[in-house]
Design an enzyme around this catalytic site. Structure first.
Site, PDB file in Angstrom:
ATOM      1  N   LYS A 154      51.676  -8.871 -31.760  1.00 35.53           N
ATOM      2  CA  LYS A 154      50.380  -8.463 -32.312  1.00 35.53           C
ATOM      3  C   LYS A 154      50.384  -7.046 -32.908  1.00 35.53           C
ATOM      4  O   LYS A 154      50.950  -6.829 -33.956  1.00 35.53           O
ATOM      5  CB  LYS A 154      49.300  -8.586 -31.241  1.00 35.53           C
ATOM      6  CG  LYS A 154      49.100 -10.047 -30.778  1.00 35.53           C
ATOM      7  CD  LYS A 154      47.849 -10.174 -29.948  1.00 35.53           C
ATOM      8  CE  LYS A 154      47.787 -11.424 -29.111  1.00 35.53           C
ATOM      9  NZ  LYS A 154      46.936 -12.475 -29.636  1.00 35.53           N
ATOM     10  N   TYR A 162      47.456 -15.732 -20.212  1.00 40.08           N
ATOM     11  CA  TYR A 162      47.979 -16.559 -21.309  1.00 40.08           C
ATOM     12  C   TYR A 162      49.279 -15.957 -21.806  1.00 40.08           C
ATOM     13  O   TYR A 162      49.366 -14.741 -22.041  1.00 40.08           O
ATOM     14  CB  TYR A 162      46.949 -16.631 -22.450  1.00 40.08           C
ATOM     15  CG  TYR A 162      47.412 -17.476 -23.607  1.00 40.08           C
ATOM     16  CD1 TYR A 162      47.511 -18.868 -23.493  1.00 40.08           C
ATOM     17  CD2 TYR A 162      47.761 -16.898 -24.834  1.00 40.08           C
ATOM     18  CE1 TYR A 162      47.936 -19.658 -24.561  1.00 40.08           C
ATOM     19  CE2 TYR A 162      48.182 -17.684 -25.908  1.00 40.08           C
ATOM     20  CZ  TYR A 162      48.270 -19.046 -25.760  1.00 40.08           C
ATOM     21  OH  TYR A 162      48.679 -19.822 -26.832  1.00 40.08           O
ATOM     22  N   ASP A 204      53.648  -8.929 -19.810  1.00 42.72           N
ATOM     23  CA  ASP A 204      53.323  -9.458 -21.129  1.00 42.72           C
ATOM     24  C   ASP A 204      52.288  -8.518 -21.747  1.00 42.72           C
ATOM     25  O   ASP A 204      51.101  -8.586 -21.455  1.00 42.72           O
ATOM     26  CB  ASP A 204      52.785 -10.889 -20.994  1.00 42.72           C
ATOM     27  CG  ASP A 204      52.472 -11.499 -22.348  1.00 42.72           C
ATOM     28  OD1 ASP A 204      52.405 -10.743 -23.336  1.00 42.72           O
ATOM     29  OD2 ASP A 204      52.275 -12.728 -22.405  1.00 42.72           O
TER      30      ASP A 204
HETATM   31  N1  PMP Z   1      50.848 -13.469 -24.516  1.00 39.47           N
HETATM   32  C1  PMP Z   1      49.630 -12.932 -24.611  1.00 39.47           C
HETATM   33  C2  PMP Z   1      49.165 -11.992 -23.568  1.00 39.47           C
HETATM   34  C3  PMP Z   1      48.805 -13.288 -25.684  1.00 39.47           C
HETATM   35  O1  PMP Z   1      47.564 -12.778 -25.770  1.00 39.47           O
HETATM   36  C4  PMP Z   1      49.296 -14.162 -26.681  1.00 39.47           C
HETATM   37  C5  PMP Z   1      48.461 -14.552 -27.879  1.00 39.47           C
HETATM   38  N2  PMP Z   1      47.101 -14.658 -27.655  1.00 39.47           N
HETATM   39  C6  PMP Z   1      50.580 -14.693 -26.528  1.00 39.47           C
HETATM   40  C7  PMP Z   1      51.342 -14.307 -25.448  1.00 39.47           C
HETATM   41  C8  PMP Z   1      51.159 -15.616 -27.552  1.00 39.47           C
HETATM   42  O2  PMP Z   1      51.441 -14.944 -28.721  1.00 39.47           O
HETATM   43  P1  PMP Z   1      51.495 -15.717 -30.115  1.00 39.47           P
HETATM   44  O3  PMP Z   1      50.130 -16.228 -30.379  1.00 39.47           O
HETATM   45  O4  PMP Z   1      51.985 -14.688 -31.080  1.00 39.47           O
HETATM   46  O5  PMP Z   1      52.493 -16.831 -29.944  1.00 39.47           O
END
Ligand code: PMP
Length: 442
Positions: free
Chosen positions: A273, A142, A245
């Site tokens: 995060k 994701y 990521d």
């Molecule tokens: N990349 C990863 C690996 C994530 O876990 C998330 C959020 N769950 C995102 C991108 C997206 O981040 P945000 O919710 O701050 O837009």
């Protein structure tokens, strides 16, 4: 109980104005019923009428310093009273240097706000750097709530372009037509040969390979030994920008993220995060100077009203100060505490004859209601996901919050009393889940 009626009424009141009564939604087959919290301290949160929960949800992993952490809160208060609404403040250097010190790929860094947004910027930079358009992504990873990168599946191994399909939990109406097909290839992760085949055929048209270095969103699946190294060398061979990521793993799996643990340095890293402790949003792109230089040279645009905002910058600095102290003792502590939770859950499940595994790094692990650890994201089938959600809801009813779908996120205040709280309640939750699952599959 009277309080349950009140809670339901409050939810209805919110729902009149807030679609679904929630601030976000995926296309999942269960009803969302949020808890409205009123206060929080360390690893505990209390809802509107005082019900107490152990918070292993930790705001999708962001909340790593513990609720109401005095040092963290004081840093935010200090900057709040001193300088709030300016584009650059006198904490920029300290925050940037802290990231640079610990994240190997962070030769240069830019701040943003959300993971979604920072991933899109990383892809733009990779496209500009390579002069190519397409990127490679992986099943069940994701990377945010954007049309070009969420959901879909591919069926043709010769040309694995993702397409919308019915029943996709990350599928959505309103997606820009053709955007999935036009922008990426989507293949299975943790299979180096598959990537090699794809790059042999299409390497010259690929700007970036993007992945979670540990596939936390696909079930907390570790990379196979040598996999990340092989991906690194394939990207070098084909002149492709490798993007890790690390929005979950960064400053959570360890202070330098997964790239430090596995000793593989990507070209660009996306962070969010936990980098800001959990109280406020901060995202970052950290990358090689040669690539980030495109921003210096204004060949690539990167903008955002609140980028580098003082409260966020202060939060990053405070978080890294707290986490790096005493040679990262906080990580050793969190690993040990999370390990106790994992072990307790395993033991209780075994005693209840309930099929369950707990897998992945201690600080971003997950349980799954199945017999054997997942090795590839595609093994995280909806059957297991549904059981995981049933157990998640049962844990919640019993005063334990874990993240969607089944991730267990410790923070630096997770105490032995918290482990005991877990131990005292997990059994009841498992028995409830077992009953519901037996009914469902009867
Ligand atoms: N990349 C990863 C690996 C994530 O876990 C998330 C959020 N769950 C995102 C991108 C997206 O981040 P945000 O919710 O701050 O837009």
């Amino acid at each position: 109980a009277a309080s349950d009626v009140y809670k339901r009424q409050y939810h209805e009141r919110v729902k009149k104005l807030l679609p679904g009564g929630v601030h976000y939604n995926f296309n999942l087959p269960w009803e969302e019923s949020p808890i409205h919290y009123q206060r929080a301290k360390d690893s505990r949160v209390w809802d509107m009428d005082g019900k107490e929960y152990l918070d292993l949800y930790a705001r999708f992993g962001a909340m790593i310093v513990g609720h109401g952490n005095k040092e963290y809160n004081d840093s935010l208060k200090e900057v709040m009273d001193r300088v709030l609404s300016v584009s650059h403040c006198d904490l920029d250097a300290e925050a940037l240097e802290a990231i640079h010190q610990y994240v190997p790929s962070a030769e240069m860094i830019r701040f943003g706000l959300s993971g979604t947004e920072i991933v899109q910027n990383a892809i733009r930079i990779a496209r500009a750097y390579t002069g190519r358009n397409r990127f490679v992504r992986f099943n069940n990873h994701y990377h945010g709530n954007a049309d070009n990168i969420m959901g879909g599946h591919s069926t043709d191994p010769e040309n694995p372009v993702p397409m919308d399909y019915r029943g996709d939990t990350k599928g959505t109406e309103g997606r820009a037509v053709g955007i999935l097909e036009d922008q990426s290839y989507l293949i299975e992760w943790n299979d180096a040969e598959l990537l090699e085949e794809l790059l042999k055929a299409h390497g010259e048209e690929i700007a970036a390979v993007i992945m979670e270095p540990v596939c936390v969103n696909g079930g907390s699946i570790m990379p196979k030994p040598g996999y990340l190294q092989k991906v690194r060398s394939l990207c070098d061979t084909y002149g492709i920008v490798l993007i890790f990521d690390e929005i979950i793993t960064g400053f959570r799996m360890g202070i330098g993220g997964a790239q430090t643990v596995f000793g593989v340095t990507p070209d660009l890293t996306t962070l969010a995060k936990a980098i800001a402790g959990g109280g406020v949003p901060v995202a970052a792109i950290a990358g090689k100077k040669e690539i980030m230089q495109l921003l210096t040279e204004k060949r690539v645009i990167h903008a955002g009203t609140f980028n580098g905002y003082p409260l966020g910058t202060a939060a990053v600095k405070a978080t890294i100060d707290i986490l790096s102290r005493d040679h990262g003792a906080a990580y050793e502590y969190m690993k040990a505490q999370a390990g106790k939770i994992h072990e307790t859950l395993r033991k209780i499940a075994q005693a209840e004859k309930f099929p369950l595994v707990v897998q992945g790094p201690e600080l971003c692990g997950a349980y799954h209601c199945c017999e054997k650890e997942l090795e590839k994201p595609s093994e995280y089938i909806s059957d297991i996901q549904i059981k995981d959600v049933i157990l998640n809801a049962a844990l919640q009813r019993n005063g334990i919050l874990v993240s969607s779908i089944s991730r267990i996120y410790p923070n630096i205040t997770l105490s032995d009393q918290d482990v005991e709280w877990f131990e005292e309640r997990a059994g009841a939750a498992i028995r409830e889940a077992k009953e519901l699952i037996d009914e469902l599959y009867a």
